[in-house]
Scaffold this motif. Structure first.
Motif, PDB file in Angstrom:
ATOM      1  N   HIS A 201       0.816  -1.210   0.000  1.00 40.82           N
ATOM      2  CA  HIS A 201       0.000   0.000   0.000  1.00 40.82           C
ATOM      3  C   HIS A 201       0.858   1.273   0.000  1.00 40.82           C
ATOM      4  O   HIS A 201       0.416   2.320   0.469  1.00 40.82           O
ATOM      5  CB  HIS A 201      -0.953  -0.007   1.203  1.00 40.82           C
ATOM      6  N   LEU A 202       2.064   1.157  -0.540  1.00 39.02           N
ATOM      7  CA  LEU A 202       2.943   2.321  -0.614  1.00 39.02           C
ATOM      8  C   LEU A 202       2.325   3.461  -1.414  1.00 39.02           C
ATOM      9  O   LEU A 202       2.602   4.641  -1.166  1.00 39.02           O
ATOM     10  CB  LEU A 202       4.293   1.939  -1.234  1.00 39.02           C
ATOM     11  N   HIS A 203       1.458   3.099  -2.365  1.00 37.54           N
ATOM     12  CA  HIS A 203       0.830   4.124  -3.206  1.00 37.54           C
ATOM     13  C   HIS A 203      -0.013   5.114  -2.388  1.00 37.54           C
ATOM     14  O   HIS A 203      -0.258   6.240  -2.839  1.00 37.54           O
ATOM     15  CB  HIS A 203      -0.053   3.462  -4.263  1.00 37.54           C
ATOM     16  N   GLU A 204      -0.427   4.705  -1.187  1.00 37.32           N
ATOM     17  CA  GLU A 204      -1.241   5.599  -0.356  1.00 37.32           C
ATOM     18  C   GLU A 204      -0.475   6.858   0.034  1.00 37.32           C
ATOM     19  O   GLU A 204      -1.074   7.902   0.302  1.00 37.32           O
ATOM     20  CB  GLU A 204      -1.708   4.860   0.899  1.00 37.32           C
ATOM     21  N   LEU A 205       0.853   6.761   0.070  1.00 36.25           N
ATOM     22  CA  LEU A 205       1.666   7.913   0.457  1.00 36.25           C
ATOM     23  C   LEU A 205       1.542   9.065  -0.537  1.00 36.25           C
ATOM     24  O   LEU A 205       1.758  10.224  -0.181  1.00 36.25           O
ATOM     25  CB  LEU A 205       3.132   7.494   0.601  1.00 36.25           C
ATOM     26  N   LYS A 206       1.197   8.742  -1.777  1.00 36.69           N
ATOM     27  CA  LYS A 206       1.039   9.798  -2.784  1.00 36.69           C
ATOM     28  C   LYS A 206      -0.105  10.744  -2.445  1.00 36.69           C
ATOM     29  O   LYS A 206      -0.086  11.915  -2.823  1.00 36.69           O
ATOM     30  CB  LYS A 206       0.808   9.169  -4.161  1.00 36.69           C
ATOM     31  N   ASP A 207      -1.106  10.235  -1.738  1.00 37.59           N
ATOM     32  CA  ASP A 207      -2.231  11.073  -1.312  1.00 37.59           C
ATOM     33  C   ASP A 207      -1.961  11.746   0.030  1.00 37.59           C
ATOM     34  O   ASP A 207      -2.411  12.861   0.279  1.00 37.59           O
ATOM     35  CB  ASP A 207      -3.507  10.230  -1.211  1.00 37.59           C
ATOM     36  N   ILE A 289      12.595  -7.523  -4.652  1.00 39.23           N
ATOM     37  CA  ILE A 289      11.851  -7.103  -5.851  1.00 39.23           C
ATOM     38  C   ILE A 289      10.644  -8.011  -6.070  1.00 39.23           C
ATOM     39  O   ILE A 289       9.537  -7.549  -6.364  1.00 39.23           O
ATOM     40  CB  ILE A 289      12.777  -7.113  -7.082  1.00 39.23           C
ATOM     41  N   VAL A 290      10.855  -9.316  -5.906  1.00 39.22           N
ATOM     42  CA  VAL A 290       9.755 -10.280  -6.080  1.00 39.22           C
ATOM     43  C   VAL A 290       8.641 -10.004  -5.077  1.00 39.22           C
ATOM     44  O   VAL A 290       7.457  -9.936  -5.440  1.00 39.22           O
ATOM     45  CB  VAL A 290      10.273 -11.732  -5.934  1.00 39.22           C
ATOM     46  N   TYR A 291       9.009  -9.846  -3.799  1.00 39.43           N
ATOM     47  CA  TYR A 291       8.002  -9.566  -2.770  1.00 39.43           C
ATOM     48  C   TYR A 291       7.298  -8.243  -3.066  1.00 39.43           C
ATOM     49  O   TYR A 291       6.077  -8.123  -2.866  1.00 39.43           O
ATOM     50  CB  TYR A 291       8.651  -9.478  -1.385  1.00 39.43           C
ATOM     51  N   GLY A 292       8.066  -7.254  -3.503  1.00 38.89           N
ATOM     52  CA  GLY A 292       7.482  -5.941  -3.795  1.00 38.89           C
ATOM     53  C   GLY A 292       6.436  -6.007  -4.888  1.00 38.89           C
ATOM     54  O   GLY A 292       5.381  -5.368  -4.791  1.00 38.89           O
ATOM     55  N   ILE A 293       6.713  -6.801  -5.921  1.00 42.77           N
ATOM     56  CA  ILE A 293       5.755  -6.951  -7.025  1.00 42.77           C
ATOM     57  C   ILE A 293       4.535  -7.742  -6.560  1.00 42.77           C
ATOM     58  O   ILE A 293       3.382  -7.356  -6.815  1.00 42.77           O
ATOM     59  CB  ILE A 293       6.432  -7.644  -8.226  1.00 42.77           C
ATOM     60  N   MET A 294       4.777  -8.846  -5.856  1.00 37.30           N
ATOM     61  CA  MET A 294       3.662  -9.681  -5.402  1.00 37.30           C
ATOM     62  C   MET A 294       2.757  -8.933  -4.430  1.00 37.30           C
ATOM     63  O   MET A 294       1.534  -9.140  -4.427  1.00 37.30           O
ATOM     64  CB  MET A 294       4.190 -10.948  -4.746  1.00 37.30           C
ATOM     65  N   ALA A 295       3.335  -8.060  -3.612  1.00 34.99           N
ATOM     66  CA  ALA A 295       2.546  -7.344  -2.613  1.00 34.99           C
ATOM     67  C   ALA A 295       1.613  -6.305  -3.229  1.00 34.99           C
ATOM     68  O   ALA A 295       0.684  -5.835  -2.550  1.00 34.99           O
ATOM     69  CB  ALA A 295       3.474  -6.660  -1.613  1.00 34.99           C
ATOM     70  N   GLN A 296       1.817  -5.968  -4.490  1.00 34.36           N
ATOM     71  CA  GLN A 296       0.985  -4.937  -5.128  1.00 34.36           C
ATOM     72  C   GLN A 296      -0.390  -5.445  -5.542  1.00 34.36           C
ATOM     73  O   GLN A 296      -1.311  -4.654  -5.771  1.00 34.36           O
ATOM     74  CB  GLN A 296       1.706  -4.375  -6.379  1.00 34.36           C
ATOM     75  N   PHE A 299      -4.278 -10.871  -5.002  1.00 38.61           N
ATOM     76  CA  PHE A 299      -4.168 -12.329  -5.060  1.00 38.61           C
ATOM     77  C   PHE A 299      -2.778 -12.791  -4.621  1.00 38.61           C
ATOM     78  O   PHE A 299      -2.641 -13.679  -3.761  1.00 38.61           O
ATOM     79  CB  PHE A 299      -4.464 -12.840  -6.474  1.00 38.61           C
ATOM     80  N   THR A 300      -1.732 -12.208  -5.205  1.00 37.67           N
ATOM     81  CA  THR A 300      -0.374 -12.623  -4.850  1.00 37.67           C
ATOM     82  C   THR A 300       0.000 -12.150  -3.441  1.00 37.67           C
ATOM     83  O   THR A 300       0.779 -12.813  -2.754  1.00 37.67           O
ATOM     84  CB  THR A 300       0.636 -12.096  -5.874  1.00 37.67           C
ATOM     85  N   ARG A 301      -0.559 -11.028  -3.005  1.00 34.89           N
ATOM     86  CA  ARG A 301      -0.338 -10.593  -1.617  1.00 34.89           C
ATOM     87  C   ARG A 301      -0.918 -11.616  -0.650  1.00 34.89           C
ATOM     88  O   ARG A 301      -0.305 -11.936   0.374  1.00 34.89           O
ATOM     89  CB  ARG A 301      -0.973  -9.219  -1.396  1.00 34.89           C
ATOM     90  N   LYS A 302      -2.072 -12.156  -0.993  1.00 30.37           N
ATOM     91  CA  LYS A 302      -2.697 -13.182  -0.150  1.00 30.37           C
ATOM     92  C   LYS A 302      -1.834 -14.444  -0.103  1.00 30.37           C
ATOM     93  O   LYS A 302      -1.732 -15.093   0.949  1.00 30.37           O
ATOM     94  CB  LYS A 302      -4.097 -13.521  -0.676  1.00 30.37           C
ATOM     95  N   LEU A 303      -1.187 -14.771  -1.218  1.00 26.46           N
ATOM     96  CA  LEU A 303      -0.297 -15.929  -1.224  1.00 26.46           C
ATOM     97  C   LEU A 303       0.859 -15.727  -0.250  1.00 26.46           C
ATOM     98  O   LEU A 303       1.231 -16.643   0.490  1.00 26.46           O
ATOM     99  CB  LEU A 303       0.242 -16.178  -2.639  1.00 26.46           C
ATOM    100  N   LEU A 304       1.439 -14.535  -0.275  1.00 24.04           N
ATOM    101  CA  LEU A 304       2.536 -14.243   0.643  1.00 24.04           C
ATOM    102  C   LEU A 304       2.094 -14.357   2.098  1.00 24.04           C
ATOM    103  O   LEU A 304       2.848 -14.820   2.954  1.00 24.04           O
ATOM    104  CB  LEU A 304       3.077 -12.834   0.384  1.00 24.04           C
ATOM    105  N   LEU A 305       0.865 -13.916   2.366  1.00 21.16           N
ATOM    106  CA  LEU A 305       0.354 -13.942   3.733  1.00 21.16           C
ATOM    107  C   LEU A 305      -0.107 -15.330   4.162  1.00 21.16           C
ATOM    108  O   LEU A 305       0.008 -15.696   5.335  1.00 21.16           O
ATOM    109  CB  LEU A 305      -0.797 -12.941   3.873  1.00 21.16           C
ATOM    110  N   ASP A 306      -0.609 -16.111   3.226  1.00 12.68           N
ATOM    111  CA  ASP A 306      -1.109 -17.446   3.562  1.00 12.68           C
ATOM    112  C   ASP A 306       0.006 -18.494   3.658  1.00 12.68           C
ATOM    113  O   ASP A 306      -0.129 -19.482   4.382  1.00 12.68           O
ATOM    114  CB  ASP A 306      -2.131 -17.913   2.524  1.00 12.68           C
ATOM    115  N   TYR A 307       1.094 -18.276   2.920  1.00  5.72           N
ATOM    116  CA  TYR A 307       2.171 -19.270   2.890  1.00  5.72           C
ATOM    117  C   TYR A 307       3.523 -18.612   3.176  1.00  5.72           C
ATOM    118  O   TYR A 307       4.434 -18.634   2.345  1.00  5.72           O
ATOM    119  CB  TYR A 307       2.199 -19.967   1.524  1.00  5.72           C
ATOM    120  N   PRO A 308       3.653 -18.029   4.356  1.00  9.24           N
ATOM    121  CA  PRO A 308       4.900 -17.299   4.659  1.00  9.24           C
ATOM    122  C   PRO A 308       6.134 -18.183   4.683  1.00  9.24           C
ATOM    123  O   PRO A 308       7.208 -17.784   4.220  1.00  9.24           O
ATOM    124  CB  PRO A 308       4.620 -16.686   6.027  1.00  9.24           C
ATOM    125  N   ARG A 309       6.005 -19.397   5.225  1.00 10.16           N
ATOM    126  CA  ARG A 309       7.158 -20.292   5.277  1.00 10.16           C
ATOM    127  C   ARG A 309       7.655 -20.639   3.877  1.00 10.16           C
ATOM    128  O   ARG A 309       8.866 -20.670   3.611  1.00 10.16           O
ATOM    129  CB  ARG A 309       6.796 -21.581   6.023  1.00 10.16           C
TER     130      ARG A 309
END
Length: 429
Positions: A201-207, A289-296, A299-309
């Protein structure tokens, strides 16, 4: 027997049953000394269990510690909790989901608030929304009071105290040495969850930022040395990447505050993380970079959160790191300040220097167990400092950074007093 009295407490630790919260309770047994403190959360049985577990670990009987029942979903309970204490230590994250109601309750109650968030959006949105209200109540709301960003913020203050001149630019370098068992994680899931949401949610800083920083600062010369995305630093003799945490953003807010209210020339601050080899730095940079792209993307953010290990190769888990791993994780911030000797001082902070910087100071801040040991000591030390030295803090109150809030206090001495605190030293002057 548990005390359920309604006495006014000095400190309440909210979210005490969480991973960070329980270790904050452990450190409180020594850091808070003779202060009157209690713990808070949703479940009395779990809170009592934490007191028993952490009391045994601290070799103290904590069972008489007052317990307060409060839930982030119940604002009346948050207000009642805030009214019970002078400083609320908030360990209940992720703060983007659970932080704002607690801040709001503290301001309404006139109770000071400290937390350990590293979520830039949360910190800056709270300043935008509540700074004026906190000032009206003469209340301090100070975020980033843990590993992000106390070592960096207070380390810069330490460099300043040892500079004897005017600082133009600062570089901070984080180095960690971790001995991790293959069966143990490195960080707890809660830390990972906060990080992924912050990146996503880094884009929120623009506002937020155009409204928060409507007044532009003067452009000071010379500009800080421009570093490439990956480089070998002569300061720490290691390969470095930009530090992905909030330290630079927090430092920028500190420098702006001190320029506006103390007429102090702002320093340019850049933060980096140091690695032992090019290969290690490249791998970490690629994964970032991979995490940064997935977090945007949701769906992929949910993957990072559901399968952290899976996505961190076991580095993140819901159980968190073992105590052996935590106590064998060492860190240091090497901080280089560059500027001009006192003899070159200008009359006004807006004046420009005509000559190149001619003085530098290098200091180091170090400790062990950055995420859950030093963090908890730092958090509690900020609460102690507010209680003991509010007369040395900005008189108006407000939503502040650690550097703005504690610049004129003795927090450096406070942080050095405790077993799991921080060590400050001058390397080169």
């Amino acid at each position: 027997m548990l005390r359920m009295t309604k006495e006014k407490l000095d400190v309440i630790i909210f979210g005490a049953t969480g991973f960070t919260g329980k270790y904050t309770v452990f450190e409180a047994a020594s850091v808070l000394g003779n202060l009157r403190w209690g713990i808070a959360g949703r479940n009395q049985a779990k809170l009592q269990s934490i007191l028993e577990e952490m009391g045994a670990k601290a070799k103290q009987n904590l069972m008489d510690t007052p317990i307060v029942i409060a839930d982030v979903g119940n604002e009346a309970s948050l207000l009642a909790m805030a009214q019970r204490c002078r400083v609320l230590v908030n360990c209940c994250g992720p703060y983007r989901f659970f932080g704002e109601p607690v801040v709001r309750a503290c301001i309404e109650a006139g109770t000071h608030h400290v937390d350990v968030t590293g979520e830039t959006q949360f910190m800056e949105s709270m300043q935008l929304k509540y700074h004026a209200k906190a000032q009206e109540r003469n209340t301090y709301i100070v975020s980033g009071c843990g590993f992000d960003s106390i070592p960096s913020e207070i380390g810069i203050l330490y460099a300043e105290k040892n500079f004897d001149g005017t600082i133009n630019s600062v570089e901070t370098y984080l180095k960690t040495v971790r001995k991790r068992s293959p069966k143990s994680a490195g960080i707890h899931y809660g830390t990972w969850e906060s990080l992924i949401h912050a990146i996503g949610h880094l884009h929120e800083l623009k506002d937020i930022r155009p409204k928060l920083f409507s007044e532009k600062l003067p452009k000071f010369q010379p500009k800080a040395q421009r570093r490439p995305p990956i480089f070998k630093s002569e300061v720490v003799d290691r390969v470095c990447l930009p530090f992905p945490g909030p330290d630079s953003a927090v430092a920028a807010r500190t420098q702006r505050f001190r320029y506006q209210f103390e007429r102090k020339r702002p320093a340019q601050v850049n933060s980096f993380v140091a690695f032992g080899s090019w290969i290690e730095a490249i791998i970490v940079g690629f994964m970032a970079i991979v995490y940064g792209i997935m977090a945007q993307f949701s769906f992929t953010r949910k993957l990072l959160l559901d399968y952290p290990r899976l996505f961190t190769f076991g580095f993140v888990s819901h159980e968190g790191p073992s105590e052996i791993v935590m106590n064998n994780t060492h860190f240091s911030f090497t901080i280089k300040a560059l500027g001009w000797a006192k003899s070159s001082n200008l009359a006004e902070p807006t004046d420009q220097y005509k000559d190149a910087p001619n003085k530098s100071v290098v200091v180091k801040v170090s400790g062990t167990n950055p995420g859950y040991g030093a963090t908890c000591v730092a958090l509690l030390s900020t609460a102690v400092t507010i209680l003991k030295e509010s007369d040395k803090m900005p008189s108006t109150g407000g939503v502040l950074t650690p550097g703005a809030a504690f610049a004129k206090t003795s927090i450096i001495e406070e942080l050095q007093k405790h077993e799991h605190g921080l060590k400050f030293e001058v390397l080169n002057k």
